[in-house]
Design a protein around this motif. Structure first.
Motif, PDB file in Angstrom:
ATOM      1  N   ALA A 199      43.685  41.702  45.218  1.00  0.00           N
ATOM      2  CA  ALA A 199      42.239  41.503  45.078  1.00  0.00           C
ATOM      3  C   ALA A 199      41.580  42.568  44.205  1.00  0.00           C
ATOM      4  O   ALA A 199      40.592  42.306  43.528  1.00  0.00           O
ATOM      5  N   LEU A 200      42.125  43.780  44.190  1.00  0.00           N
ATOM      6  CA  LEU A 200      41.584  44.825  43.329  1.00  0.00           C
ATOM      7  C   LEU A 200      41.766  44.444  41.857  1.00  0.00           C
ATOM      8  O   LEU A 200      40.874  44.617  41.035  1.00  0.00           O
ATOM      9  N   VAL A 201      42.924  43.887  41.540  1.00  0.00           N
ATOM     10  CA  VAL A 201      43.223  43.533  40.149  1.00  0.00           C
ATOM     11  C   VAL A 201      42.463  42.286  39.704  1.00  0.00           C
ATOM     12  O   VAL A 201      41.842  42.285  38.654  1.00  0.00           O
ATOM     13  N   PHE A 202      42.509  41.227  40.520  1.00  0.00           N
ATOM     14  CA  PHE A 202      41.987  39.932  40.080  1.00  0.00           C
ATOM     15  C   PHE A 202      40.671  39.524  40.731  1.00  0.00           C
ATOM     16  O   PHE A 202      40.110  38.497  40.387  1.00  0.00           O
ATOM     17  N   GLY A 203      40.165  40.314  41.678  1.00  0.00           N
ATOM     18  CA  GLY A 203      38.942  39.952  42.386  1.00  0.00           C
ATOM     19  C   GLY A 203      39.258  39.039  43.560  1.00  0.00           C
ATOM     20  O   GLY A 203      40.389  38.641  43.784  1.00  0.00           O
ATOM     21  N   ASP A 204      38.214  38.721  44.300  1.00  0.00           N
ATOM     22  CA  ASP A 204      38.404  37.877  45.496  1.00  0.00           C
ATOM     23  C   ASP A 204      38.462  36.414  45.179  1.00  0.00           C
ATOM     24  O   ASP A 204      38.031  35.867  44.315  1.00  0.00           O
TER      25      ASP A 204
END
Length: 133
Positions: free
Chosen positions: A128-133
């Motif tokens: 989620a940090l890399v691609f968002g939620d």
């Protein structure tokens, strides 16, 4: 009658190079944002700079682009930074550093966590940090 093969070969080469350049531009949008210091998310991740060291913490800043493209800048506690590049939700490679060229890699995704190895370095990054939620 002149031989058309050289002109046809030249046209095909120019078309192929234009296609590669267009792909590189699209794939590099997040990298350009990261280089400019324009990040979409930041956090702390588990990391190890080289084999034999205990797991530590890196500061992570992420620039996102279109279609699952992202660039993560991981900065170790000593200030050394490594760029990690993602495309279509997959880890591709890292930038070249004195630690290595960034293509000796391994990675997996388990239960929302990306486990990455680049040369002798290790990173544990929430997806989620890399691609968002």
């Amino acid at each position: 009658m002149p031989d058309r093969k050289p002109r046809i070969l030249l046209a095909a080469t120019v078309a192929a190079l234009a296609s590669v350049a267009a792909g590189a531009t699209a794939a590099g949008e997040s990298a350009a944002h990261a280089k400019a210091g324009d990040f979409d998310a930041k956090g702390r991740i588990a990391c190890v700079q080289r084999d034999g060291l205990p797991i530590g913490t890196c500061t992570a800043r992420v620039a996102r682009g279109p279609a699952g493209e992202a660039t993560l800048e991981a900065t170790f506690e000593n200030g050394f930074a490594r760029m990690l590049f993602f495309e279509e939700g997959a880890f591709l490679r890292a930038n070249t550093t004195m630690s290595g060229v960034g293509t000796d890699t391994d990675w997996r995704l388990e239960e929302g966590m990306l486990f990455l190895r680049v040369d002798d370095q290790r990173f544990e990054v929430p997806e989620a940090l890399v691609f968002g939620d």
